[in-house]
Design a protein around this motif. Structure first.
Motif, short mmCIF file in Angstrom:
data_model
loop_
_atom_site.label_atom_id
_atom_site.label_comp_id
_atom_site.label_asym_id
_atom_site.label_seq_id
_atom_site.Cartn_x
_atom_site.Cartn_y
_atom_site.Cartn_z
N GLU A 236 0.97 -1.23 -0.06
CA GLU A 236 -0.05 -0.07 -0.08
C GLU A 236 0.82 1.21 -0.03
N THR A 237 2.19 1.24 0.15
CA THR A 237 3.08 2.27 0.06
C THR A 237 2.90 3.06 -1.10
N LEU A 238 2.64 2.16 -2.16
CA LEU A 238 2.21 3.07 -3.56
C LEU A 238 1.30 3.93 -3.49
N ASP A 239 0.16 3.51 -2.95
CA ASP A 239 -1.15 4.18 -2.76
C ASP A 239 -0.92 5.23 -1.90
N PHE A 240 -0.20 5.23 -0.96
CA PHE A 240 0.16 6.53 -0.06
C PHE A 240 0.97 7.58 -0.58
N ALA A 241 1.90 6.96 -1.34
CA ALA A 241 2.80 7.89 -2.00
C ALA A 241 2.10 8.58 -3.22
N ASN A 242 1.27 7.80 -3.68
CA ASN A 242 0.40 8.61 -4.86
C ASN A 242 -0.46 9.79 -4.36
N ASP A 258 -1.00 8.36 -13.16
CA ASP A 258 -2.63 8.31 -13.34
C ASP A 258 -2.84 6.65 -13.40
N GLY A 259 -1.94 5.74 -13.82
CA GLY A 259 -2.01 4.44 -13.72
C GLY A 259 -2.03 3.80 -12.24
N ALA A 260 -2.03 4.48 -11.15
CA ALA A 260 -1.74 3.92 -9.85
C ALA A 260 -2.86 2.90 -9.37
N ASP A 261 -4.00 3.05 -9.78
CA ASP A 261 -5.18 2.07 -9.34
C ASP A 261 -4.87 0.74 -10.06
N ALA A 439 3.96 14.10 5.34
CA ALA A 439 3.40 14.32 4.09
C ALA A 439 1.83 13.79 4.36
N LEU A 440 1.50 12.73 4.89
CA LEU A 440 0.31 12.17 5.23
C LEU A 440 -0.56 12.89 6.25
N GLY A 441 0.14 13.37 7.24
CA GLY A 441 -0.25 14.02 8.54
C GLY A 441 -0.44 15.54 8.03
N GLY A 442 0.11 15.90 7.32
CA GLY A 442 0.22 17.48 6.93
C GLY A 442 0.85 18.18 8.03
#
Length: 579
Positions: A236-242, A258-261, A439-442
């Motif tokens: 799931e690292t990819l989804d997070f980074a995207n 754009d093709g992450a899904d 990044a994720l927590g802003g």
């Protein structure tokens, strides 16, 4: 239950095996794993030793808690990196770690010197190590080598290591797990060491440890990191980074794909098979079927071989990952090498028809790199910096100390810029991962906050990897740093002492790298990252070179380093005088 006090020394040139005592002061000051490996490397190597020469050493080490902790068991390989020329520690999970600990008996690991005159393997059983011919194993890939060993656990090189590719891995479980970055597999290949074979089962937990194991296992299962790992491992690292716009896409040109899904966590779950639950991960990733057979894609696979190469078809990404796994080639460095070639083709630096999104072209180049079978493959086998030196294009793929950047673009997470630049083995997202909060927590950190966060993570991971703890389960040890576990195996430390061990180990490795010629100029980021990022929430973001230098100076001051070199006062405080 006392851990081992001895080390096996193997001289491949003399075909000798001997057991020697580990100095008690080293065991106390460095604990094991990463720390002990760093001390041996500092002691054993003359400055300027050729990483692929006979005089380099290769250490296979367990930690005092290997085979005992919950989570995935790990062991470490320590050597001088042929990719960077710096210190290298690389960790592998899977079956090998626990079985190595069970097979070594009272030994904490194996130190390998010299070069064999023919391919050999090390057989490890009942505390004994023997050198055995592996001439009929040479040329086999990771899966084929694993099958030759039968029921034993294997750590081996594939064709990439045999060819001396500077980012060849050491594979176990048929290529499902790797000691991945930095080229330890090439050092094995140079020594003509094909494999280690561990025959015994992992150590059994005593009654005093079973209760501790149960309590921590239950606590980790309800921890945020534990729940995330149980649901998705690293995929799931990819989804997070995207999501946060730091996903390196199409050769580090964009922060979102754009093709992450098509290659993210849901695509991986859909492709998982032979499980009671289709969405249940296995250690390291998910078990899937690819054109090259079964594989276990980890988070780095869809990032480097998917988004990084502009490939949005999961089957194609899984196949490329399986190819790299069998060849025992680091998927991060391999993906960056192919991305460099595509960008070099686009800009006219090389005469080669390559483009993003082309799985067949990527696979062909990976084979050329592995076997050094073309001029381009020969050059890229030594890394993207070597390719840039040969053809130009040093602004195409970012690297630090010769190691290409991995998962997160620091233009969208400035604390990662400092983490990459100061990593002890080159660009690495495992030494410190402040991006997960920043990044994720802003989180709006000050410069001081960034420096303190990176240093704290580097020191904490240094001690956890000396234990050796699983990278994720290590989060459950953050409060005590494993002091309660060490007490259960008759190693008494306070958490504060262990924090000091982490800082000591990190500083010792800095001394090693300084001795090898690394300076402040190597703790920097490439020009490429001062150019604006395209797309996503961080569109237009770039590293401010002057601001980064100020942050780096603050990092040095906090560490007690004078322009990157540990001061005498720092060495005295950390009990490193005389080094």
């Amino acid at each position: 239950m006392e851990t081992g006090e001895t080390l096996v020394r193997v001289d491949l040139a003399a075909e000798s095996v001997a057991s020697e005592s580990v100095p008690e002061s080293w065991r106390r000051k460095y604990v094991g794993g990463k720390g002990l490996g760093a001390r041996y490397l500092y002691e054993e190597l003359e400055p300027g030793t050729d990483p692929l020469g006979d005089d380099n050493v290769l250490l296979f080490l367990t930690g005092p808690l290997t085979g005992l902790l919950p989570g995935e068991q790990r062991s470490v390989v320590v050597t001088k990196s042929p990719l960077t020329g710096a210190f290298l520690d690389s960790y592998a999970g899977g079956s090998m770690a626990g079985r190595l600990a069970g097979s070594l008996g009272d030994h904490v690991g194996i130190l390998v010197t010299g070069r064999a005159d023919r391919p050999v393997r090390l057989e490890i059983e009942d505390g004994e190590v023997s050198i055995t011919s592996a001439e009929d194993w040479w040329g086999l890939d990771a899966r084929e080598t694993d099958e030759r060993a039968g029921e034993a656990a294997v750590a081996c090189i594939g064709p990439a290591g045999e060819s001396g590719v500077s980012y060849a891995t050491i594979a176990s479980d048929g290529g499902d797990h790797h000691a991945g970055r930095g080229g330890a597999g090439a050092v094995m290949g140079a020594k003509r060491l094909k494999a280690l074979v561990a025959r015994n089962d992992p150590p059994e937990l005593g009654a005093d440890l079973r209760e501790l194991h149960r309590r921590y296992e239950e606590a980790f299962a309800t921890d945020d990191t534990g729940r995330w790992q149980a649901a998705s491992e690293t995929v799931e690292t990819l989804d997070f980074a995207n999501e946060v716009g730091v996903l390196p896409t199409r050769g580090w040109q964009e922060g979102r794909f754009d093709g992450a899904d098509g290659i993210g966590i849901e695509a991986v779950r859909d492709a998982a098979h032979d499980r009671e639950r289709a969405d249940e991960p296995v250690p390291g990733g998910f078990q899937v079927e690819s054109d090259d057979g079964e594989s276990v894609p980890r988070g780095s696979t869809p990032i480097s071989l998917g988004a990084g190469l502009g490939i949005d078809d999961f089957d194609a990404v899984a196949t490329l990952g399986s190819v790299c796994d069998r060849l025992a080639l680091d998927v991060i460095s391999g993906g960056n090498a192919v991305a460099w070639a595509i960008r070099a083709s686009e800009t006219g630096l090389i005469d080669r028809d390559l483009e993003f999104g082309d799985e067949a072209g990527a696979r062909e180049l990976i084979e050329e790199i592995t076997h050094r079978s073309s001029p381009l493959g020969e050059t890229l086998a030594d890394g993207v910096d070597a390719a840039a030196a040969e053809y130009g294009g040093d602004d195409l793929i970012p690297s630090v100390k010769g190691m290409a950047l991995p998962a997160y673009d620091p233009r969208g997470a400035s604390a990662m810029a400092l983490a990459y630049a100061t990593s002890d083995r080159g660009a690495c997202h495992r030494r410190a991962r402040p991006v997960e909060v920043e990044a994720l927590g802003g989180t709006d950190w000050s410069d001081v906050d960034r420096v303190n966060r990176v240093i704290a993570e580097q020191d904490r991971r240094a001690v956890l990897w000396s234990l050796i703890a699983d990278d994720f389960f290590g989060e459950a040890l953050s409060a005590t740093l494993g002091a309660d576990w060490l007490a259960a195996v008759d190693r008494e430390y306070s958490p504060e002492e262990l924090r000091r061990v982490g800082e000591r180990v990190w500083t010792l490795i800095r001394l090693f790298n300084c001795r090898e010629g690394f300076t402040r100029e190597d703790d920097t980021l490439p020009q490429r990252l001062t150019e604006p990022l395209e797309g996503g929430p961080n569109d237009g973001a770039a590293i401010d070179a002057a601001g980064f230098e100020e942050t780096l100076e603050r990092y040095y001051e906090r560490r007690g380093w004078d322009d990157g070199v540990p001061t005498d006062r720092t060495l005295e405080r950390l009990d490193l005088e005389g080094l």
